[in-house]
Design an enzyme around this catalytic site. Structure first.
Site, PDB file in Angstrom:
ATOM      1  N   HIS A   1      25.085 -28.217 -56.143  1.00 20.95           N
ATOM      2  CA  HIS A   1      24.495 -28.812 -54.941  1.00 20.95           C
ATOM      3  C   HIS A   1      23.728 -30.083 -55.242  1.00 20.95           C
ATOM      4  O   HIS A   1      23.423 -30.854 -54.330  1.00 20.95           O
ATOM      5  CB  HIS A   1      23.567 -27.801 -54.249  1.00 20.95           C
ATOM      6  CG  HIS A   1      24.305 -26.666 -53.625  1.00 20.95           C
ATOM      7  ND1 HIS A   1      24.719 -25.573 -54.351  1.00 20.95           N
ATOM      8  CD2 HIS A   1      24.723 -26.467 -52.356  1.00 20.95           C
ATOM      9  CE1 HIS A   1      25.360 -24.743 -53.540  1.00 20.95           C
ATOM     10  NE2 HIS A   1      25.378 -25.256 -52.328  1.00 20.95           N
ATOM     11  N   GLY A   2      23.341 -30.318 -56.476  1.00 14.51           N
ATOM     12  CA  GLY A   2      22.625 -31.553 -56.780  1.00 14.51           C
ATOM     13  C   GLY A   2      21.720 -31.372 -57.986  1.00 14.51           C
ATOM     14  O   GLY A   2      21.371 -30.246 -58.364  1.00 14.51           O
TER      15      GLY A   2
END
Lengths: 363, 404
Positions: free
Chosen positions: B259-260
């Site tokens: 997701h990051g």
């Protein structure tokens, strides 16, 4: 595979048609119920007709209600097209001082009861101070300064006003240009188009449809669809106006055409007043940007050097003593609230008394 | 549109709703961004990546692996693989399709029928409803609760009434579900109109009874991808208890990182990995075992709140924010007028989605519309269309998963 000669039985066809008709009718009813339950829409009917001077006037002898989650206001127009309970004789009774009000929906006091409108509040405070004041409110929703000038010339002066109170709103700037009733050439004001009756014909046609007026005044779904459609069409129109943005400060630039036109029209109104022994007082309705952000868009810079106007603005009061109060309705058409109208009425009355604007000029 | 790794998806630039436009480059050079007119701080900028790269990278990886495993024949024409990888409805936020499912659809003639159109149009409208009515309106509650950003101190200003913070977490649970599953529904609906069948990505995730059940219902295309291409190759559950737990944990950790590059995402992944392990240790498998109803209800309630706790880790700007939330919810759980207003908004904008989910669960189908009498269908359509027209948030926000 269905053969080409296959025909839907008439009974089945009828049943399908009935079902479609029922579905449409139910959808409309359910849509109305949905809006009433979850997203109440303001019902803000306004009724105008063509007058004999080629501009709009309030439809005489009409009564309608403006309703939103915030207001429930009765608007009654008398047989002269004036927002007043009774007709007003042209002849001024002895001892009475008359204030003719010119303006748009702000001037008319939309979304507040008649007694709460800033004009009636001004009169009430003046009367409490010992004056005998009568209000003749000739405002019409959608008016700009050009229409106000014509209204004063053709209707207002007949009431022998002592004071003309003009409600200025920033929309007047564009309304004046759009109407093309007057144009400026080499700094001089000229009469241009003979009439300006936007939407009046269409409205008349619609009103001939049975039930249309009832629907316009009572149906939230109709109001919702009309507003949405109008908003989308406005966006699609070439040259659609940009979002109304808060002016940074008094602009240091030459006045624009629309500002020059507005000032020229106001000057004409001032001259008409002077010729007829009345004074002109301008009520500068502030523009609202949020509950705490207001601005004056009266073309002050353009007026400077061109003319001197007597202007009352509640801007300082709005920004200081009334900060955080709801001064413009937020769920209807955004007119002045009761508290804003009362404060404006007080400011105007104080100004009129202080400047002795109702005193007759020495002859 | 570009994605900037290193600043976090909830940084001011992202939340300000100003997507950086039309750059398809992998650069780490401020000169390029200046030339392109993109204003980014050199302090926060690490890498600029194209939007949706996580999705189609995984999709292309899946193709490569499946070809290597000889489960999929390599396609002969470049245009076929290019179409598969850049299929527009799925490009920016998935679902992460599998070559075994989507690729054959490019190779055979596609047809649509009335049922596909019915489903497609419904999915598009329902997806728009989830996004514009539910998610975007929840975003306002969430934004108020997680606090406007204080540029002077670099921290979020978080209100300290616990009940409001709790409601903010519930609102975020609805926001992220409405946002992401809304996008998926729109993507699936559009695909159906073109004659494609795209895989299911959400299956009533908040009805989950356990973490493993949750991951069978939430972002199914990612969880199955991680299972097939990470968990199982790592050894899956074949190497004994310790290795199984290690594999589970690593898989979820990397799932979080997908997701990051933010510690909160790492924490979120680790948290879900730990949940899976704890449930296994306790042998809590409600989806496989016949627990009594009350026990299932209790497990559902617990799992719902564990999921919401996960969303707090996911949404929090930093670890300190998580601490403030815990402190306020546990030590100051008092109400306030703002909390009441948040509750009203939560119910007002969330009730139809929640009711529809309950009906889907009760009827054991994701498409109850197909079974209903036309008059009920008509009323559902009226509710959805009128909500879209009258209740859609005026301040639309970008899809959250566009940032991934």
């Amino acid at each position: 595979m269905r053969s080409e000669s296959y025909q839907i039985p008439p009974k089945r066809r009828l049943r399908t048609l009935l079902r479609i008709a029922f579905a449409v009718a139910w959808s409309l009813l359910a849509g109305e119920l949905f809006l009433r339950a979850f997203a109440p829409q303001p019902l803000m009917p306004r009724s105008v007709r063509a007058s004999d001077i080629g501009i709009r006037t309030n439809t005489p002898s009409e009564t309608y209600w403006q309703r939103s989650t915030e207001v429930n206001v009765r608007v009654h127009i008398n047989s002269q097209g004036i927002r007043a309970d009774d007709d007003i004789p042209l002849e001024k009774p002895a001892g009475v001082k008359r204030i003719v009000v010119l303006g748009d929906s702000y001037g008319l006091g939309y979304e507040v009861d008649l007694k709460d409108s800033f004009a009636m509040q001004t009169a009430a405070r003046l009367n409490a101070a010992g004056e005998n004041v009568q209000i003749v409110n000739l405002s019409v929703s959608g008016f700009g300064t050009a229409e106000e000038l014509l209204t004063l010339q053709h209707r207002g002066l007949a009431f022998h006003p002592d004071l003309v109170l003009l409600a200025w709103h920033y929309t007047d700037l564009d309304d004046n240009v759009r109407s093309r009733l007057f144009t400026l050439k080499d700094g001089k004001l000229f009469r241009d188009q003979p009439t300006y009756l936007p939407g009046v014909k269409t409205r008349r046609r619609l009103e001939r449809i049975p039930g249309y007026v009832w629907m316009e005044r009572n149906c939230q779904l109709y109001s919702f669809i009309r507003e949405k459609t109008a908003g989308k069409l406005d966006d699609l129109m070439p040259g659609a106006p940009a979002v109304h943005a808060m002016p940074a400060a008094i602009p240091i630039r030459p006045p624009t055409y629309r500002e020059q036109l507005a000032v020229a029209l106001l000057q004409s109104i001032q001259e008409e007043c002077e010729k007829n022994g009345a004074k002109l007082l301008i009520f500068d309705v502030p523009s609202r940007f949020s509950r705490t952000e207001f601005a004056s868009e009266f073309p002050a810079a353009a007026a400077r050097g061109l003319a001197q106007f007597d202007v009352v603005s509640p801007l300082d009061e709005f920004r200081t003593n009334l900060k955080g109060e709801k001064l413009f309705w937020e769920h209807g058409n955004g007119h002045l609230t009761v508290i804003a109208s009362h404060v404006s009425g007080k400011l105007l009355a104080d100004h009129i008394l202080k400047r002795k604007l109702l005193d007759s000029p020495p002859r | 549109m570009v994605r900037v790794i290193g600043r976090g998806m909830f940084s001011e630039e992202y939340r300000g709703g100003k997507p950086l436009k039309a750059v398809y480059a992998l650069v780490d050079d401020e000169r390029v961004t200046v030339t392109l007119g993109i204003q980014v701080s050199s302090f926060t900028l690490n890498v600029i990546l194209p939007a949706g790269i996580s999705f189609y990278t995984f999709q292309s990886l899946a193709y490569t692996v499946e070809v290597f495993r000889r489960k999929v024949e390599p396609v002969e024409r470049y245009v076929t693989i290019a179409s598969y990888l850049s299929f527009f409805p799925l490009l920016v936020a998935g679902p992460i399709e599998r070559p075994t499912h989507l690729l054959p659809q490019f190779l055979r003639p596609r047809t649509t029928n009335r049922d596909m159109w019915r489903q497609g149009i419904w999915l598009i409208c329902w997806g728009l409803f989830k996004k514009m009515v539910v998610a975007d309106n929840m975003a306002r509650i969430v934004g108020d609760v997680f606090g406007p950003y204080d540029h002077l101190t670099g921290t979020a200003i978080i209100p300290h009434d616990g009940l409001r913070l709790l409601l903010g977490i519930y609102a975020f649970a609805l926001q992220i579900y409405g946002d992401f599953s809304g996008y998926t529904d729109i993507a699936r609906g559009v695909s159906k109109l073109f004659g494609f069948d795209v895989m299911l990505n959400f299956k009533l995730p908040y009805a989950a009874l356990s973490p493993s059940d949750f991951w069978r219902r939430w972002h199914i295309s990612l969880s199955t991808w991680l299972r097939d291409y990470l968990y199982i190759p790592l050894g899956g559950s074949r190497g004994g208890i310790f290795l199984t737990y290690r594999n589970l944990f690593l898989t979820m950790l990397l799932g979080g990182l997908w997701h990051g590059a933010s510690w909160t995402f790492v924490l979120w992944g680790a948290y879900h990995g730990a949940l899976l392990i704890v449930y296994r240790l306790l042998d809590l498998r409600p989806e496989d075992k016949n627990y009594p109803r009350w026990a299932n209800a209790l497990l559902w309630l617990v799992m719902l709140h564990l999921t919401c706790l996960g969303w707090l880790l996911f949404r929090a700007k930093n670890v300190a924010t998580i601490g403030v939330f815990f402190q306020s919810i546990l030590l100051h759980p008092h109400g306030s007028p703002e909390a009441l207003a948040a509750f009203k908004s939560l119910v007002f904008f969330g009730w139809l989605l929640l009711l529809f989910q309950v009906v889907q669960y009760a009827m054991k189908t994701l498409d109850p519309m197909a079974r209903w009498h036309w008059f009920i269908r008509l009323n559902v359509w009226i509710l959805v269309i009128m909500s879209l027209l009258a209740l859609a948030s005026a301040q639309g926000t970008e899809f959250i998963y566009f940032a991934f």
